[in-house]
Design an enzyme around this catalytic site. Structure first.
Site, PDB file in Angstrom:
ATOM      1  N   ASP A  92       0.862  -1.180   0.000  1.00  0.00           N
ATOM      2  CA  ASP A  92       0.000   0.000   0.000  1.00  0.00           C
ATOM      3  C   ASP A  92       0.902   1.235   0.000  1.00  0.00           C
ATOM      4  OD1 ASP A  92       0.935   0.288   2.575  1.00  0.00           O
ATOM      5  OD2 ASP A  92      -1.001  -0.012   3.543  1.00  0.00           O
ATOM      6  N   ASP A 270      -7.891  -7.400   0.314  1.00  0.00           N
ATOM      7  CA  ASP A 270      -6.959  -7.637   1.418  1.00  0.00           C
ATOM      8  C   ASP A 270      -7.681  -7.269   2.697  1.00  0.00           C
ATOM      9  OD1 ASP A 270      -6.599  -4.560   1.037  1.00  0.00           O
ATOM     10  OD2 ASP A 270      -5.651  -5.026   2.945  1.00  0.00           O
ATOM     11  N   CYS A 308     -13.699 -27.870   6.086  1.00  0.00           N
ATOM     12  CA  CYS A 308     -12.415 -27.219   5.787  1.00  0.00           C
ATOM     13  C   CYS A 308     -11.341 -28.273   5.529  1.00  0.00           C
ATOM     14  CB  CYS A 308     -12.005 -26.329   6.955  1.00  0.00           C
ATOM     15  SG  CYS A 308     -10.412 -25.517   6.708  1.00  0.00           S
ATOM     16  N   CYS A 310      -8.049 -27.634   5.623  1.00  0.00           N
ATOM     17  CA  CYS A 310      -6.736 -27.202   6.126  1.00  0.00           C
ATOM     18  C   CYS A 310      -6.162 -28.222   7.110  1.00  0.00           C
ATOM     19  CB  CYS A 310      -6.832 -25.812   6.751  1.00  0.00           C
ATOM     20  SG  CYS A 310      -7.236 -25.771   8.509  1.00  0.00           S
ATOM     21  N   HIS A 339      -5.842 -21.664  10.032  1.00  0.00           N
ATOM     22  CA  HIS A 339      -7.181 -22.074   9.596  1.00  0.00           C
ATOM     23  C   HIS A 339      -7.904 -20.920   8.898  1.00  0.00           C
ATOM     24  CE1 HIS A 339     -11.346 -23.261   9.426  1.00  0.00           C
ATOM     25  NE2 HIS A 339     -11.617 -22.097  10.017  1.00  0.00           N
TER      26      HIS A 339
HETATM   27 ZN   LIG Z   1      -9.487 -25.375   8.794  1.00  0.00          ZN
END
Ligand SMILES: [Zn+2]
Length: 375
Positions: A92, A270, A308, A310, A339
């Site tokens: 930025d 972002d 999820c 992850c 996560h």
């Molecule tokens: Zn996760």
């Protein structure tokens, strides 16, 4: 090698999916950029950030110019080498944070004089200095220096500020172009201002288009106006910007903000939310946000989110994460952040896939049904 190319692969309504080609790598859009404020995405190694699916991260000019200093980063080989991230970095301009964090600010046509929030030292940020700092950092996507006024100010104040930001955009373009070697391998984005006013947004878009940029950001939103007002502005603001260039909504947002903005034609985002919330014990899931500190998770052996993919959800229980967070353990912040960043990337990937297959409306509707089911 391609300096910068944006290719839209598919459209679905106003939503688009594509890729940005840059020398340091490809950015799949719609893209979410994790925020690496002080040359680190807090509580995450760069290799872990990459493993979540992030193609690009953001660095903050204001923080890095104060500590460790842009000249020092340059002497150490640039930001990529310094922090061990070899893919694209967007920086930025420092404009937003100098307004929100610094002390003793004085804004003039020349730029902003201010005192550091760290040690009170005096500095000056101008469009030219902002371009120089982003060049010293070795940024891939450089942002124009602008002023982001509070949205609750009068329209005349917003208009004057926007007009100055457009003069600063022209100076930013000249400053960026003067760094020929860096300009040959990086990109410059302009920033549309005008708060919630359609005519000011149009005037800003026209001024930016006349100067010409590689991409166009929508600035001055997510500054307290609320989602309804933000979406109302996004109903018209993205369409004022060149259709064949990426559109970046700065500082946004919550998962439902991202879905609503992609629906309205935004390509890049972002936000500190997934990392900051993660450190504070808030997890984002397909079924809405949850606070892992809540006592109901103390003996819950299920993962944060059973959809999820992850590694945290594949390995650790809510009960363990609850314990870590209650104990103030560093690992708690690390796992929750991983996560959350991973969830955001899965959300972006899901949107990209849905746009490519022409089922974005169904994706958005399913997302909202599940995300708000507990409310
Ligand atoms: Zn996760």
């Amino acid at each position: 090698m391609t300096r910068f190319a944006f290719n839209i692969h598919a459209r679905d309504g106003k939503a688009r999916t594509g890729t940005i080609q840059m020398q340091r790598g490809e950015i799949r859009t719609p893209a979410f950029m994790p925020v690496g404020t002080a040359a680190t995405v807090k509580a995450m190694k760069p290799e872990t950030v990459r493993s979540t699916g992030a193609d690009i991260i953001l660095g903050n000019t204001y923080h890095l110019m104060l500590r460790p200093g842009a000249e020092r980063v340059a002497r150490l080989g640039g930001l990529h080498k310094f922090m061990n991230w070899n893919r694209p970095i967007l920086t930025d301009s420092g404009g937003y944070q100098v307004m929100s964090l610094s002390e003793l600010r004085k804004i003039t046509e020349e730029g902003v004089a201010f005192a550091s929030h760290i040690d009170g030292s005096r500095h000056m940020l101008t469009p030219e200095r902002s371009m120089e700092i982003q060049r010293l950092l070795g940024s891939d996507i450089v942002m124009c220096f602008d002023e982001c006024p509070r949205a609750d100010q009068g329209k005349d104040v917003i208009a004057k500020s926007m007009e100055m930001s457009m003069r600063w955009a022209k100076r930013s373009r000249a400053g960026f172009d003067s760094g020929e070697e860096h300009a040959a391998r990086s990109a410059l984005f302009g920033i549309q201002q005008g708060a919630l006013h359609q005519d000011l947004r149009q005037a800003s878009a026209d001024a930016l288009r006349d100067i010409g940029f590689d991409g166009y950001a929508i600035g001055g939103l997510a500054v307290g106006e609320g989602q309804e007002a933000m979406f109302a502005t996004l109903d018209f603001a993205p369409g004022m910007l060149p259709d064949d260039k990426p559109r970046y909504l700065m500082g946004v947002g919550k998962p439902d903000d991202l879905v609503g903005a992609v629906e309205r034609g935004v390509d890049m985002f972002d936000c500190v939310l997934p990392s900051r919330s993660g450190r504070n014990g808030q997890a984002f899931t397909w079924n809405g946000p949850l606070n892992i500190r809540n006592a109901k998770h103390a003996e819950d052996t299920s993962p944060l989110d059973d959809r999820c993919t992850c590694p945290v959800c594949g390995t650790y229980s809510r009960a363990y994460l609850h314990h870590l967070q209650k104990s103030g353990e560093i690992l708690g912040a690390m796992l929750m952040t991983e996560h959350n960043i991973s969830f955001y990337q899965q959300l972006m990937s899901g949107m990209r896939g849905a746009i490519a297959e022409g089922r974005f409306a169904a994706f958005a509707s399913d997302f909202r049904r599940d995300y708000f089911a507990g409310k």
